[in-house]
Scaffold this active site. Structure first.
Site, short mmCIF file in Angstrom:
data_model
loop_
_atom_site.label_atom_id
_atom_site.label_comp_id
_atom_site.label_asym_id
_atom_site.label_seq_id
_atom_site.Cartn_x
_atom_site.Cartn_y
_atom_site.Cartn_z
N THR A 197 -30.79 -6.16 -30.40
CA THR A 197 -32.01 -6.74 -30.96
C THR A 197 -33.18 -6.01 -30.32
OG1 THR A 197 -31.95 -8.48 -29.27
CG2 THR A 197 -31.06 -9.04 -31.44
N SER A 225 -30.89 -1.53 -28.26
CA SER A 225 -31.48 -1.19 -29.56
C SER A 225 -32.33 0.07 -29.51
CB SER A 225 -32.34 -2.36 -30.04
OG SER A 225 -33.07 -2.01 -31.21
N TYR A 234 -30.72 3.48 -35.27
CA TYR A 234 -31.22 3.53 -36.63
C TYR A 234 -31.45 5.02 -36.94
CZ TYR A 234 -32.31 -1.48 -36.84
OH TYR A 234 -32.24 -2.86 -36.87
N THR A 271 -26.37 1.41 -37.24
CA THR A 271 -26.66 0.31 -38.16
C THR A 271 -26.77 0.86 -39.57
OG1 THR A 271 -27.78 -1.03 -36.48
CG2 THR A 271 -28.35 -1.46 -38.77
N ARG A 274 -38.84 -10.06 -45.28
CA ARG A 274 -39.00 -11.06 -44.21
C ARG A 274 -40.36 -11.74 -44.36
NH1 ARG A 274 -36.45 -7.26 -39.34
NH2 ARG A 274 -34.59 -6.66 -40.53
N LYS A 320 -22.22 -0.73 -37.79
CA LYS A 320 -22.66 -2.13 -37.78
C LYS A 320 -23.29 -2.48 -39.13
CE LYS A 320 -25.80 -5.33 -35.38
NZ LYS A 320 -26.67 -5.66 -36.53
N HIS A 369 -26.77 -8.65 -40.44
CA HIS A 369 -28.04 -8.47 -39.72
C HIS A 369 -28.70 -9.82 -39.43
CE1 HIS A 369 -30.43 -4.80 -38.69
NE2 HIS A 369 -31.33 -5.71 -38.40
N ASP A 377 -20.76 -10.36 -35.68
CA ASP A 377 -21.91 -11.09 -35.17
C ASP A 377 -22.47 -11.97 -36.29
OD1 ASP A 377 -23.69 -9.66 -36.85
OD2 ASP A 377 -24.37 -8.33 -35.28
N GLY A 378 -23.37 -12.90 -35.91
CA GLY A 378 -24.02 -13.74 -36.90
C GLY A 378 -23.53 -15.18 -36.89
N GLY A 379 -24.37 -16.10 -36.41
CA GLY A 379 -24.07 -17.52 -36.50
C GLY A 379 -23.23 -18.09 -35.39
N ARG A 387 -22.55 -19.82 -32.13
CA ARG A 387 -23.35 -20.72 -31.30
C ARG A 387 -22.53 -21.50 -30.28
NH1 ARG A 387 -26.28 -17.73 -33.39
NH2 ARG A 387 -28.04 -18.13 -34.78
#
Length: 361
Positions: free
Chosen positions: A78, A106, A130, A156, A165, A225, A249, A280-282, A284
């Site tokens: 990130t 990153s 990137y 990525t 966004r 990724k 992402h 990755d993602g969500g 918790r």
């Protein structure tokens, strides 16, 4: 009141950060459907515990790209960590080193690569790239991270252009002007007052045929990724990459795609064990980690929760976030009858109807 779970850190971080910083960290693309579904999808997967097994000693260690980590829970790339804490990525790197896990640094870091390595010289580091339109800049960055001891290159692939966004548009957030990205300076390190991202935007023409060029300039393992489909997973294997991170992402690019955990099974089946697959993602909770491993992930990567910890307590906040989810994961393993995290093929920890549903997506 103590912070005892990752969502406690989420609430505390929101109180501490400015609205624009919070919206940048927390916001998703479009209506935020995918961002929300990333979390919700885990709750639709039910665990199937087995008892009367010896779980007196639970071992969470695993290997990724030949390196040992203390748990299959690492830090996703990130950008702009200085939005959350003054010394930004330096705190993140130190916390990752203390936890003995991997930190993917990153391209859009607000601290220099050299400073990050100095802050955590023994840490396991991968570098997220990137692809820029300036190919020389790409080559210089890759050579630089290789010389600094980074152990993998994470490209990525899901950002040929920036997602829609809305929060950032409403806040008129212009990180390019407000934060100087030190790793996109000229290779001699001079500070250029011009926004560097405008000078070298992300290369929207980068395609499968360009991977061979990247492979020709580095000996590092290459991980893609942003893969979400069987077709792209098969192409990744065909192009001899060493790993895939199943990712949307964090719901920040194309809204209304599959939650990462629902896409994982398709990708794992497609690669047939030839390369490592991460997700990755969500994520918790420790239960979420266990579910991802049971569906074939070698390791999970945390994004937003790391920034929540950073915003609350800097390095110590990141350490706490990692310790909480590692301890939860250890408990989840024990309560489902697993003593070793490397037994991630164990479909028996998931309800069979759920496994079948995911395979048929």
């Amino acid at each position: 009141m103590p912070l005892v779970c990752l969502t406690d850190f989420q609430a505390s971080a929101q109180e501490r950060l400015s609205k624009s910083s919070w919206d940048f960290i927390e916001g998703g693309a479009g209506d935020g459907t995918t961002k929300d579904n990333n979390v919700a999808a885990f709750k639709k997967i039910h665990l199937r515990p087995r008892y009367l097994k010896d779980v007196s000693e639970v071992d969470t260690k695993t290997m990724i790209q030949g390196a040992e980590v203390s748990a299959p829970i690492c830090i996703a790339p990130t950008g702009f960590h200085c939005l959350a804490w003054p010394d930004g990525e330096l705190s993140t790197a130190r916390a990752a080193q203390a936890a003995n896990i991997c930190y993917i640094t990153s391209t859009y870091s607000t601290c220099s690569l050299e400073d990050i390595v100095t802050a955590a010289p023994k840490g396991l580091r991968w570098f997220q790239l990137y692809m820029q339109t300036n190919r020389q800049l790409n080559q210089l960055l890759v050579q630089r991270v290789e010389a600094l001891g980074f152990q993998a290159l994470v490209i990525t692939v899901d950002v040929p252009m920036l997602g829609n966004r809305r929060h950032d548009l409403r806040n008129q957030l212009d990180l390019k002007s407000n934060l100087l990205l030190k790793d996109l300076r000229s290779h001699k390190g001079q500070i250029n007052p011009m926004p560097v991202l405008q000078m070298s935007p992300i290369d929207s023409s980068f395609s499968w045929s360009d991977l061979s060029w990247v492979q020709s300039i580095t000996q590092l393992p290459i991980i893609l990724k942003g893969i979400l489909t069987k077709e792209d997973a098969e192409l990744a294997v065909k192009h001899n990459v060493q790993g895939i991170i199943v990712s949307n992402h964090g719901g920040r690019q194309l809204d209304e795609v599959l939650p990462s955990i629902d896409a994982l099974t398709e990708v794992v089946a497609a690669v047939k064990g030839k390369i490592e697959v991460y997700v990755d993602g969500g994520i918790r909770t420790g239960n979420d980690v266990l579910k991802a491993l049971a569906l074939g992930a070698k390791c999970v990567f945390l994004g937003r929760p790391i920034l929540w910890g950073l915003a609350c307590k800097g390095e110590h906040g990141v350490e706490e976030v990692l310790n909480i989810i590692k301890n939860e994961f250890r408990t989840s393993m024990a309560l489902t009858g697993m003593a070793m995290s490397t037994l991630h093929r164990g479909e028996s920890v998931l309800h069979r109807a759920i496994v079948g549903r995911l395979r048929n997506l």
